[in-house]
Motif scaffolding. Sequence first.
Motif, short mmCIF file in Angstrom:
data_model
loop_
_atom_site.label_atom_id
_atom_site.label_comp_id
_atom_site.label_asym_id
_atom_site.label_seq_id
_atom_site.Cartn_x
_atom_site.Cartn_y
_atom_site.Cartn_z
N UNK A 1 0.85 -1.21 0.00
CA UNK A 1 0.00 0.00 0.00
C UNK A 1 0.88 1.25 0.00
N UNK A 2 1.97 1.19 0.76
CA UNK A 2 2.83 2.38 0.89
C UNK A 2 3.67 2.66 -0.34
N UNK A 3 4.00 1.64 -1.14
CA UNK A 3 5.00 1.87 -2.20
C UNK A 3 4.58 1.51 -3.62
N UNK A 4 3.58 0.65 -3.80
CA UNK A 4 3.28 0.18 -5.17
C UNK A 4 2.43 1.19 -5.94
N UNK A 5 2.85 1.48 -7.16
CA UNK A 5 2.04 2.40 -7.97
C UNK A 5 0.94 1.64 -8.72
N UNK A 6 1.04 0.32 -8.79
CA UNK A 6 -0.02 -0.48 -9.43
C UNK A 6 -1.20 -0.69 -8.47
N UNK A 7 -0.92 -0.53 -7.18
CA UNK A 7 -1.88 -0.96 -6.17
C UNK A 7 -3.23 -0.25 -6.26
N UNK A 8 -3.22 1.08 -6.44
CA UNK A 8 -4.48 1.84 -6.40
C UNK A 8 -5.44 1.36 -7.48
N UNK A 9 -4.91 1.10 -8.69
CA UNK A 9 -5.78 0.64 -9.78
C UNK A 9 -6.37 -0.73 -9.44
N UNK A 10 -5.56 -1.58 -8.83
CA UNK A 10 -6.07 -2.90 -8.44
C UNK A 10 -7.23 -2.76 -7.43
N UNK B 1 -2.45 -9.75 -7.98
CA UNK B 1 -1.96 -9.62 -6.60
C UNK B 1 -0.43 -9.79 -6.55
N UNK B 2 0.08 -10.83 -7.24
CA UNK B 2 1.54 -11.05 -7.20
C UNK B 2 2.30 -9.97 -7.98
N UNK B 3 1.63 -9.35 -8.96
CA UNK B 3 2.25 -8.21 -9.66
C UNK B 3 2.43 -7.03 -8.70
#
Length: 353
Positions: A218-227, A262-264
């Motif tokens: 949550x703190x670092x991934x830029x893909x996370x928000x779209x997921x 998720x693994x991405x």
Amino acid sequence: MSEIHRASTTAPVNIAVIKYWGKRDPKLNLPTNSSLSVTLSQADLRTHTTASCSPSYPTEDSLLLNGSPQDVSGARTQACFRELRALRKQLEDGNDTLPKLSTFPLKIVSENNFPTAAGLASSAAGFAALVRAIANLYELPSSPTDLSRIARQGSGSACRSLFGGYVGWEQGSAADGSDSTAFQVAPAEHWPNMRAIVLVVSAAKKGVSSTTGMQTTVATSSLFAARANETVPRRMQEMQKAIQDKDFETFAKVTMMDSNSFHATCLDTYPPIFYLNDVSKAAIKIVESINAAAGKTIAAYTFDAGPNAVVYYLEENEKQVAGLFKSILGEKEGWAGQRGQGVTANDEARDKV
Ligand code: ADP
Ligand code: DP6
Ligand code: CO
């Protein structure tokens, strides 16, 4: 001699097909997205937990897991104890004849019959069993939904192990978490020929716990928000429809794509988190070759926060799916349960001691 009060229960593992990964409130264990899982048969993977309490016990609450004393001072275990004690106290306050169990120290003894902290949902079965064992001990009239709200605070995925069959966890929007509970999408009988095989690639404890891993994502991934905001909400709808329609191809594709997504985000975490290893990747290739040979999607892999594969398939394809895995891997270790025969989806998210 003072009295000892005791109650036991078992709880099943659930393996998500739409993964929970991310907390919007780490204290209350509230997720950033809804999720959906299948509850597996307790004949294969299960936690057995006995809760007891007595005025004669040492003053501290205690938890013995597979024979080793665990630290119960963590906020999550404490939240479960506190909530369950408060519900017991309400009963005691309204009835003078009830023993004051809420004032006695608790002793919890738990056994997992499968690897702990290895990405096979031990925290799910573990906290579901812990909460239900204490609820039984306290003779609480709480519903599975109420217990799911409490178990969620122990481990998020645990809320889904209070129900059998196909189970959702609604992320909810209330700040106090009151609407972040599990619900049954469909009972196991609705789609009774669903099977899963569990390939235990490694029984070792994972390097990065789910709790730590998802917070770093949550703190670092830029893909996370779209997921969390786009992909998962859409897939939750698709998945619920696939289950209602018993549409295995859609169920399977969404399951595999969500595991990959998720693994991405794990790989996109900084520093990166690698839960899959070369054997996991080989399992993915085998599923792809099974589906290619069948000319349609008859098998679906998914991986939690660990290298161990769970492959969903329908009973009529047992030979092509479980049989093939078995012939490649042989009869040696690696199968949870009845050696590749498959773990049934089940409705036994109730007491079975
Ligand atoms: P997993 O992939 O197995 O769910 P997690 O990292 O999410 O791994 O959680 C593992 C932790 O869950 C364990 O270290 C322990 O604290 C807790 N746990 C596992 N089994 C039990 C149990 N039977 N009773 C209580 N807590 C448990
Ligand atoms: C990848 O429920 O173990 O298995 O709430 O921090 O205890 P905590 O995490 P946990 O996370 C499970 C993550 C997952 C996906 C899932 O089960 O939905
Ligand atoms: Co877990």
